[in-house]
Design an enzyme around this catalytic site. Structure first.
Site, short mmCIF file in Angstrom:
data_model
loop_
_atom_site.label_atom_id
_atom_site.label_comp_id
_atom_site.label_asym_id
_atom_site.label_seq_id
_atom_site.Cartn_x
_atom_site.Cartn_y
_atom_site.Cartn_z
N SER A 65 0.82 -1.21 0.00
CA SER A 65 0.00 0.00 0.00
C SER A 65 0.85 1.27 0.00
O SER A 65 2.04 1.25 0.36
CB SER A 65 -0.92 0.00 1.22
OG SER A 65 -1.74 -1.15 1.20
N1 SAM Z 1 -0.12 -5.25 4.23
C1 SAM Z 1 0.53 -5.57 2.98
C2 SAM Z 1 1.90 -5.01 2.88
O1 SAM Z 1 2.35 -4.31 3.80
O2 SAM Z 1 2.57 -5.30 1.88
C3 SAM Z 1 -0.30 -5.19 1.77
C4 SAM Z 1 -1.49 -6.01 1.66
S1 SAM Z 1 -2.27 -6.13 0.07
C5 SAM Z 1 -2.94 -4.53 -0.14
C6 SAM Z 1 -3.66 -7.15 0.57
C7 SAM Z 1 -3.27 -8.55 0.94
O3 SAM Z 1 -4.41 -9.20 1.52
C8 SAM Z 1 -2.85 -9.40 -0.25
O4 SAM Z 1 -1.58 -9.93 -0.04
C9 SAM Z 1 -3.92 -10.49 -0.30
O5 SAM Z 1 -3.44 -11.72 -0.77
C10 SAM Z 1 -4.34 -10.55 1.16
N2 SAM Z 1 -5.65 -11.16 1.40
C11 SAM Z 1 -6.83 -10.98 0.74
N3 SAM Z 1 -7.81 -11.73 1.28
C12 SAM Z 1 -7.24 -12.40 2.32
C13 SAM Z 1 -7.74 -13.33 3.29
N4 SAM Z 1 -9.02 -13.72 3.30
N5 SAM Z 1 -6.88 -13.81 4.21
C14 SAM Z 1 -5.57 -13.42 4.22
N6 SAM Z 1 -5.05 -12.55 3.34
C15 SAM Z 1 -5.87 -12.04 2.39
#
Ligand code: SAM
Length: 227
Positions: A65
């Protein structure tokens, strides 16, 4: 050595221009963003863009992000250093590294095995030993280590998932984007004297939260993408 110095300069600029100048001035928060080397959370070809004011791709169609949004979400948690924190969406591990400095323990959940493994290895390499990364459906939270004084969801849900609200400790704070592919609002939930309340903070744009309490491929409508 020269490259390291340039990254440090860019990071200092990022903290001043993108975070402090936009009103986030907590010295602990600014120190954490100055400390964590954001470029190490990106694939090599993208490292020179690490300190720009925008999200960037990290593989699996997912993103790290925008620095300001990571800072804003972190500041809304009002961490003092003693909290047990839950993060949904490890992604690159960058947000978890920031949380690791600002809280006591961090459980971070990622649904993609490749991202969870790479994030975990990176966090260990950088000495974030109070973070545990789990590969699972984080839309159900991580009841094994509940309750949490702070919960942060870094993917958009249609509504605050019930299991996450249940795993929030008394006095706890939960921050998450709520909405669909056309846009979302960042919400801050609090639990005070057993009562749950929320307030809308600002419009945001995140990739979808998947899983049992998240979006299905059909309902979200478009492929995962964060602006
Ligand atoms: N916090 C992260 C960083 O610092 O790089 C960025 C996160 S990215 C915007 C959103 C993440 O949420 C993705 O890696 C995606 O695979 C994960 N995600 C989506 N649905 C999910 C779920 N139900 N359980 C765990 N992770 C999930």
């Amino acid at each position: 050595m020269e490259v390291m110095d340039e990254y440090t300069r860019l990071r200092t600029e990022m903290v001043a221009a993108q975070i402090a100048r936009r009103g986030l001035r907590d010295p602990r928060l600014l120190a954490a963003f100055q400390h964590v080397q954001r470029h190490l959370f990106l694939p090599q070809p993208l490292r020179s863009h690490a300190y720009e004011d925008r999200p960037l791709p990290i593989g699996q169609n997912q993103t790290i992000s925008q620095p300001y949004i990571v800072a804003l979400m972190t500041s809304l948690l009002e961490l003092k250093g003693e909290e047990n924190v839950l993060e949904i969406g490890t992604g690159s591990g960058y947000q978890a590294a920031i949380l690791s400095i600002m809280a006591r323990t961090v459980h971070s959940i990622e649904r993609y095995q490749e991202l969870a493994d790479a994030g975990r290895a990176r966090l260990v390499r950088l000495g974030c030993y109070n973070v545990q990364v789990h590969c699972a459906d984080g839309s159900s939270g991580w009841p094994q280590a509940a309750p949490y004084q702070a919960i942060i969801v870094t993917a958009a849900a249609a509504a605050a998932p019930k299991p996450l609200l249940e795993q929030l400790a008394e006095g706890g704070r939960l921050v998450l984007p709520v909405g669909g592919s056309q846009g979302q609002v960042l919400q801050l939930w609090t639990r005070e004297s057993g009562r749950l309340d929320y307030q809308d903070i600002l419009p945001v744009s995140f990739v979808p939260l998947r899983g049992e309490f998240g979006w299905s491929e059909d309902d979200w409508g478009t492929p995962d993408k964060e602006e």
